[in-house]
Write a protein that holds these residues in place. Structure first.
Motif, mmCIF file in Angstrom:
data_model
loop_
_atom_site.group_PDB
_atom_site.id
_atom_site.type_symbol
_atom_site.label_atom_id
_atom_site.label_comp_id
_atom_site.label_asym_id
_atom_site.label_seq_id
_atom_site.Cartn_x
_atom_site.Cartn_y
_atom_site.Cartn_z
ATOM 1 N N GLU A 22 47.039 44.388 34.624
ATOM 2 C CA GLU A 22 47.305 45.817 34.445
ATOM 3 C C GLU A 22 46.024 46.577 34.129
ATOM 4 O O GLU A 22 45.775 47.661 34.663
ATOM 5 N N ILE A 23 45.151 45.986 33.274
ATOM 6 C CA ILE A 23 43.877 46.638 32.947
ATOM 7 C C ILE A 23 43.015 46.753 34.200
ATOM 8 O O ILE A 23 42.373 47.778 34.461
ATOM 9 N N SER A 24 42.968 45.712 35.004
ATOM 10 C CA SER A 24 42.162 45.721 36.220
ATOM 11 C C SER A 24 42.645 46.786 37.199
ATOM 12 O O SER A 24 41.842 47.480 37.829
ATOM 13 N N ILE A 25 43.968 46.951 37.319
ATOM 14 C CA ILE A 25 44.520 47.937 38.254
ATOM 15 C C ILE A 25 44.280 49.356 37.744
ATOM 16 O O ILE A 25 43.865 50.249 38.490
ATOM 17 N N THR A 26 44.535 49.582 36.471
ATOM 18 C CA THR A 26 44.442 50.951 35.936
ATOM 19 C C THR A 26 43.006 51.428 35.798
ATOM 20 O O THR A 26 42.725 52.617 35.969
ATOM 21 N N LYS A 42 38.283 42.329 35.419
ATOM 22 C CA LYS A 42 38.575 42.087 34.014
ATOM 23 C C LYS A 42 38.671 40.585 33.768
ATOM 24 O O LYS A 42 39.332 39.853 34.517
ATOM 25 N N VAL A 43 37.995 40.108 32.693
ATOM 26 C CA VAL A 43 38.052 38.698 32.291
ATOM 27 C C VAL A 43 38.492 38.656 30.836
ATOM 28 O O VAL A 43 37.911 39.329 29.983
ATOM 29 N N SER A 71 40.792 38.883 36.770
ATOM 30 C CA SER A 71 41.539 39.785 37.658
ATOM 31 C C SER A 71 40.575 40.781 38.275
ATOM 32 O O SER A 71 39.668 41.292 37.600
ATOM 33 N N THR A 72 40.739 41.073 39.568
ATOM 34 C CA THR A 72 39.898 42.060 40.261
ATOM 35 C C THR A 72 40.779 42.924 41.153
ATOM 36 O O THR A 72 41.731 42.432 41.776
ATOM 37 N N PRO A 73 40.501 44.220 41.217
ATOM 38 C CA PRO A 73 41.359 45.108 42.026
ATOM 39 C C PRO A 73 41.132 44.932 43.515
ATOM 40 O O PRO A 73 40.084 44.461 43.952
ATOM 41 N N VAL A 122 47.224 52.297 47.230
ATOM 42 C CA VAL A 122 48.174 51.314 46.707
ATOM 43 C C VAL A 122 47.418 50.459 45.694
ATOM 44 O O VAL A 122 46.329 49.960 45.980
ATOM 45 N N TYR A 123 47.987 50.314 44.502
ATOM 46 C CA TYR A 123 47.301 49.626 43.413
ATOM 47 C C TYR A 123 47.730 48.155 43.363
ATOM 48 O O TYR A 123 48.888 47.853 43.073
ATOM 49 N N GLU A 124 46.778 47.260 43.688
ATOM 50 C CA GLU A 124 47.030 45.829 43.697
ATOM 51 C C GLU A 124 45.806 45.109 43.098
ATOM 52 O O GLU A 124 44.711 45.688 42.989
ATOM 53 N N CYS A 125 45.998 43.848 42.754
ATOM 54 C CA CYS A 125 44.877 43.058 42.243
ATOM 55 C C CYS A 125 45.139 41.578 42.513
ATOM 56 O O CYS A 125 46.284 41.150 42.714
#
Length: 633
Positions: free
Chosen positions: A109-113, A118-119, A129-131, A141-144
């Protein structure tokens, strides 16, 4: 969301990583060979042209295997609120290793927003996580992509590079899909325009359906396209009229019957039918289409009603395609889009090829379809009853206020006007000074007459002393003449002021603001009207005079006071017509009381005369009927 710089480049650049523990500024150089190998595998996966789900799953698997991760998956933000896992690899890890998706959601969620990689670490578990940069139409479209690893104290930078490389290729795949979809839409619009144009320009209407079926089959690269019409206006049965590649259709053949059954099924469903079905709910009532698929193994079936833009269903068409998700999805969209245009074009062709009797029959059938005849008859009866309702017929007329009585202030004698004290619109009272005559010339004339009189008196005395009775008599007569002139002159001097003879309002001043103007006896200086009562002139149109008589109630609304309605009674109607504003009218008079003196002469408005009761139909149509009747007299 653009945290990944140079998304479409193959070079490895320093990447800003929010690890929660520090910032890794440079990728590890000993991973270069591994990155090239992973990139090659991603390129190969991208070039397979598989379905979206298969391609994304393969890229997720490559990222998971390359990093030796416990779990790898793709998250999407649904409805701008909920994260949903759309693809994953090594799903068993979420059950055997105590790993749950809920523990991965905060990092994703942090990576998308934020749009940044984010690690996070929780004990020995590391979540990366990477967007993914993706556009659907013009909307983002918001994905990661998210990895779950057991790194211990090892740096997460190299694993982040691999994950970002996979995210870049996922974005490339989406970009390619968008380009292909856009190209398909452009081709579909061009095909629709070309098809409808060719149908409209066909001179031989008998083969237009076959031409349309062949064009559709060519564009969709279909095995077969069939077009059918409804047997009659209300039946759910169709008759196959054209099959691509066949110049003649045998309506009683098994193939034609199967095609017609599939079309009938689509008419009953009143929607596009696909086999295989897109969803479980679409499998309902698709028996005939599934039986048709048995005649064409390894093919997909798309059946759509032919519904015109005004909502009439004239038939259906069937498209038999080589099996494939991409083809079926595009064909489903095309079938939904082209159906109304194809139906309109074919409907025009059907109507153009009909004879007079067939057109009359079709018109009657359409009229009676769905009990429309009863509805129209009931509506017509209701309309007749409505038109028979009596209402008050009111004649609309122009009207203008006139003063009932007018008084004039005139010049009492020839002379000069010294000044005027009232203007148009002023309210004056009886005895009020309106203007004053100049007395300078009169004073000089008076002095001259007095001098002449004194000279005449002396002359009379001289003649009397000389005992000349004739001359004395002439002198006395001259003295009396001078006395009369002095008396007239004195009267004029006593009446220099011109006063109002009654209360009222000044309507007109011919010598307003005129000082020193010469006037003659009887010149109208001002026109004064009383305001207590006013005369309303109602201009009745000549074609309505036969319906009007004295004593009718009239409602008046004046332009100067549109929120107040006055009521009056027609007093008299002048016998001769007049032409006012290029209209032939008869003038009727109404007396209006004006005790509060809010009304002024010259005000215009509208008057409505109550002319008795008439039916609504007569009120609406009597004038057109009279004009038509006048043409034949």
């Amino acid at each position: 969301m653009s945290s990944i710089s140079n998304n479409h480049q193959n070079e490895v650049h320093p990447i800003r990583v929010d690890t929660g523990l520090g910032v890794a500024e440079k990728a590890e150089t000993d991973r270069a060979v591994t990155l090239d190998f992973i990139q090659t595998k991603l390129e190969r996966s991208l070039g397979k042209n598989d379905s979206q789900a298969a391609t994304i799953n393969e890229m997720v698997e490559i990222a998971c295997r390359a990093t030796n991760a416990i779990w790898c998956g793709q998250f999407s933000l649904v409805d701008s609120q909920t994260l949903h896992c759309t693809s994953e690899y090594n799903a068993v890890a979420t059950q055997n290793l105590g790993l749950t998706k809920s523990s991965l959601l905060p990092t994703a969620e942090i990576s998308i927003t934020t749009g940044l990689a984010k690690v996070t670490k929780s004990g020995e578990l590391t979540v990366i996580s990477t967007p993914i940069y993706r556009l659907q139409g013009s909307e983002p479209v918001y994905e990661c992509l998210t990895l779950a690893l057991n790194l211990g104290q090892e740096s997460a930078a190299s694993f982040l590079l691999i994950l970002q490389l996979a995210a870049t290729y996922v974005g490339k795949f989406y970009e390619r899909e968008n380009r292909q979809n856009l190209s398909w839409k452009v081709d579909a619009v061009a095909a629709i325009a070309e098809l409808t144009s060719e149908i409209s320009s066909q001179e031989n209407k008998q083969h237009v359906e076959l031409m349309a079926a062949n064009r559709l089959a060519s564009f969709l690269k279909a095995e077969k396209v069939a077009i059918g019409y409804r047997v009659n206006g209300r039946s759910m049965r169709t008759r196959v009229v054209a099959v691509s590649g066949d110049t003649e259709v045998k309506s009683h053949s098994p193939a034609a019957r199967n095609l017609a059954s599939a079309m009938n099924e689509s008419l009953v469903r009143d929607s596009v039918t696909t086999v295989p079905a897109q969803t479980e709910s679409d499998r309902c009532m698709t028996l005939a289409n599934r039986e048709l698929q048995e005649d064409y193994p390894d093919c997909s079936i798309v059946t759509s009603p032919l519904t015109t833009s005004d909502g009439r269903t004239i038939g259906a068409w069937v498209c038999i395609l080589p099996a494939g998700e991409v083809h079926q999805s595009h064909s489903l969209t095309f079938a939904t889009t082209v159906s109304s245009y194809l139906a309109d074009a074919l409907d025009v062709t059907i109507r153009a090829s009909e004879g007079p009797f067939a057109r009359l029959k079709r018109s009657f059938r359409e009229f009676a379809n769905g009990n429309m005849g009863k509805i129209v008859a009931s509506s017509l009866l209701a309309l007749i009853l409505f038109l028979a309702i009596p209402i008050t017929y009111r004649i609309d007329c122009n009207c203008v206020l006139r003063p009932e009585k007018r008084h004039f202030a005139v010049a009492p004698y020839n002379g000069m006007l010294e000044s005027s004290f009232a203007r148009s619109g002023d309210i004056v009272s009886q005895g009020q000074v309106l203007a004053r005559m100049d007395d300078q010339e009169l004073q000089l004339e008076k002095i001259d007459l007095i001098a002449q009189k004194e000279a005449a008196i002396k002359q009379r005395d001289v003649h009397h002393t000389a005992s000349d009775p004739a001359a004395t008599k002439i002198a006395e007569m001259k003295i009396r003449q001078l006395d009369a002139k002095l008396e007239l002159l004195t009267h004029r001097l006593d009446h220099l002021e011109i006063k109002a003879t009654s209360d009222g309002v000044v309507l007109r001043g011919d010598f307003e603001d005129a000082e020193g103007a010469p006037v003659r006896t009887g010149d109208v200086l001002m026109e004064i009207a009383k305001l207590d009562e006013l005369d309303l002139e109602v201009e009745i149109p000549a074609n309505e005079i036969n319906r009007v008589q004295s004593g009718l109630t009239t409602y008046i609304v004046l332009d100067g006071n549109p929120f107040e309605r006055f009521e009056g009674v027609l007093d008299r109607i002048r016998p001769a017509s007049e032409v006012r504003e290029n209209q032939n009218v008869f003038v009727a008079n109404i007396r209006l009381s004006n005790t509060d003196q809010l009304l002024r002469p010259g005000m215009k408005g509208r008057a409505k005369i109550d002319a008795g009761f008439r039916s609504i139909g007569w009120v609406l149509f009597h004038r057109p009927c009279e004009k038509v009747f006048a043409l034949f007299r």
